[in-house]
Scaffold this motif. Structure first.
Motif, PDB file in Angstrom:
ATOM      1  N   ASN A 194      23.658   1.301   9.312  1.00  0.00           N
ATOM      2  CA  ASN A 194      24.119   2.693   9.319  1.00  0.00           C
ATOM      3  C   ASN A 194      23.229   3.522  10.248  1.00  0.00           C
ATOM      4  N   ARG A 197      19.195   2.814  10.606  1.00  0.00           N
ATOM      5  CA  ARG A 197      18.672   2.163   9.412  1.00  0.00           C
ATOM      6  C   ARG A 197      18.348   0.735   9.783  1.00  0.00           C
ATOM      7  N   ASP A 211      20.603   5.596   5.619  1.00  0.00           N
ATOM      8  CA  ASP A 211      21.817   6.372   5.916  1.00  0.00           C
ATOM      9  C   ASP A 211      21.525   7.697   6.635  1.00  0.00           C
ATOM     10  N   ASP A 263      26.640  -4.030   6.025  1.00  0.00           N
ATOM     11  CA  ASP A 263      25.206  -3.766   5.868  1.00  0.00           C
ATOM     12  C   ASP A 263      24.363  -4.720   6.717  1.00  0.00           C
TER      13      ASP A 263
END
Ligand code: BMA
Length: 318
Positions: free
Chosen positions: A47, A62, A95, A292
């Motif tokens: 992210n 991130r 985030d 992710d």
């Protein structure tokens, strides 16, 4: 014809819509654009927040490291596609979202405290030195997203209050501040409504100002017998009273369909955190975390999105 109200970004990363493609958002064919190989010792880079800067772009990413520490690092790119990431950790958490207000770049992110997650806020002018402000709320909250200008003289922040786990708190609210320190005038914005977002919703990239209202991309979470599925939805918020949702698509615009979105550390995740919008052409590029694990890039135009929202409108029931 809808219009983006904002700057021209002539070098916005862009690919035309594939011929015959029916949906409003299409992926970059060479996704993912950023992987763990972009940073030594990274386990996953996903992210991220991106803004135009100088001749190119700056970003905050991130990066979960091999220690599994959740860190934020900066990066630079000339074309918005090929990125060089910096080793230095600027903050811990996840985030990130970035927006430019006046001459400063503001970062909001999920800040980690001993008592749970909250919304960290910091600013920079050069992406080297950062000034951290007070956290915007007490724990526990995530998905803190600033509007890119003051509205009626006040900063406005979207927030998703939650608890320490993955929980029933799934609604978006917003708060106002005159000084980015004291927040109040809290307003409800939206709850999950349709099945694809039924577990929770959370604001995505910095809202985009348009002739039709603030364009908000957000994520919605479905709980299936196999766990969570994160997809991207879109809504238009009133320009002066942005807690009022004037149009909202009843169906997602992007969901995990490609292998790099379906397979990774957290499978079935499309998590939009950044968008570039070119007022000159109406082009929009969206950066999203894929499973992710890596960063994906997708494209749309203001007309594609606005037409889709209005043709599948939860608010007017079309
Ligand atoms: C959210 C955040 C995001 C992550 C998503 C899917 O709660 O932790 O960083 O992408 O879950 O795992």
């Amino acid at each position: 014809m809808a219009e983006i109200i904002g700057d021209n970004i002539p070098n916005i990363p862009w690919r035309d819509k594939p011929e015959g493609y029916m949906y409003p958002v299409w992926r970059y064919s060479e996704n993912p654009v950023i992987t763990r190989d972009n940073l030594f010792m990274a386990n996953s880079i996903f992210n991220c927040a991106v803004v135009p800067f100088g001749e190119g772009f700056k970003g905050v990413f991130r990066a979960d490291m091999r220690s599994r520490d959740q860190t934020l690092v900066t990066g630079s790119s000339l074309d918005g596609i090929h990125w060089t990431l910096d080793k230095k950790v600027i903050f811990r958490g996840y985030d990130p979202r970035l927006c430019k207000i006046d001459e400063k770049y503001y970062l909001s992110w999920v800040n980690l405290t001993p008592h749970g997650t909250t919304i960290g806020i910091a600013y920079t002018e050069d992406f080297a030195d950062w000034t951290q402000l007070e956290d915007a709320c007490y724990p526990v909250a995530r998905n803190g997203v600033l509007f890119p200008r003051k509205i009626n003289g006040e900063y406005v922040l979207l927030i998703r209050p939650c608890d320490r786990g993955h929980t029933p708190y799934g609604d978006i609210f917003l708060s106002h501040s005159k000084d980015l320190t004291y927040w109040g005038k809290h307003r409800f914005v939206m709850s999950p409504v349709k099945n694809w977002e039924m577990t929770k919703v959370g604001a995505g990239p910095t809202p985009i100002e348009t002739s039709e209202g603030w364009l908000l991309f957000y994520h919605g979470v479905l709980t299936s017998c196999n766990g969570f599925t994160y997809s991207m939805g879109a809504a238009l918020l009133d320009i002066n009273e942005p807690w009022k949702v004037i149009h909202r698509a009843d169906s997602y615009l992007l969901a995990p369909h490609e292998t790099y979105e379906l397979v990774g550390d957290v499978p079935n995740v499309v998590f939009p955190c950044a968008a570039l919008a070119d007022a000159g052409t109406g082009r929009i590029s969206v950066y999203y975390g894929a499973a992710d694990t890596s960063v994906g890039l997708a494209f749309t135009t203001i007309d594609d999105v606005v037409d889709y929202i209005k043709e599948h409108d939860l608010i007017t029931g079309k």
